[in-house]
Design an enzyme around this catalytic site. Structure first.
Site, short mmCIF file in Angstrom:
data_model
loop_
_atom_site.label_atom_id
_atom_site.label_comp_id
_atom_site.label_asym_id
_atom_site.label_seq_id
_atom_site.Cartn_x
_atom_site.Cartn_y
_atom_site.Cartn_z
N CYS A 1 -15.00 -24.96 55.60
CA CYS A 1 -16.06 -25.55 54.79
C CYS A 1 -17.21 -24.56 54.52
O CYS A 1 -18.01 -24.30 55.42
CB CYS A 1 -16.58 -26.79 55.52
N CYS B 1 -20.71 -25.81 55.29
CA CYS B 1 -20.93 -25.89 56.74
C CYS B 1 -21.40 -24.54 57.27
O CYS B 1 -22.29 -24.48 58.12
CB CYS B 1 -19.65 -26.31 57.45
#
Length: 111
Positions: A35, A38
């Site tokens: 991600c 993230c």
């Protein structure tokens, strides 16, 4: 330089003891290694953990490594952050954001 290693990682097995039975405020980021947002959020969370040490504990949980907890809290996107107080969820934030915005949102949730 702060990085994701500054934020302790949870597992399904440790979630109950480290979050649900923890006194005070705990912010859990539901994250994933694949991600990009993230990864952008990691230094923001590490800085927040350092700034608010003693009043807020910041933890990360990889949704691929801890699918039971992610499913339990109906996490459908990464990053998702859930703020807990004394084991009870106070609110959910989805998506990366700046440190300033995150601090403002957390302050509103805990006011």
């Amino acid at each position: 330089m702060l990085d994701a290693l500054d934020v302790p990682h949870l597992t399904d097995d440790r979630f109950e003891s480290d979050v649900l039975h923890a006194p005070g405020l705990v912010l859990v980021e539901f994250t994933a290694t694949w991600c990009p947002p993230c990864r952008q959020l990691a230094p923001v969370l590490a800085g927040l953990a350092r700034e608010r040490a003693g009043e807020l504990r910041v933890l990360a949980l990889d949704v691929d490594e801890a699918p039971l907890t992610a499913a339990r809290y109906r996490v459908l996107a990464a990053p998702t952050m859930i703020l807990f107080r004394d084991g009870e969820p106070l609110g959910t934030l989805v998506g990366a954001r700046s440190g300033r915005r995150l601090r403002e949102e957390l302050d509103r949730m805990t006011a």
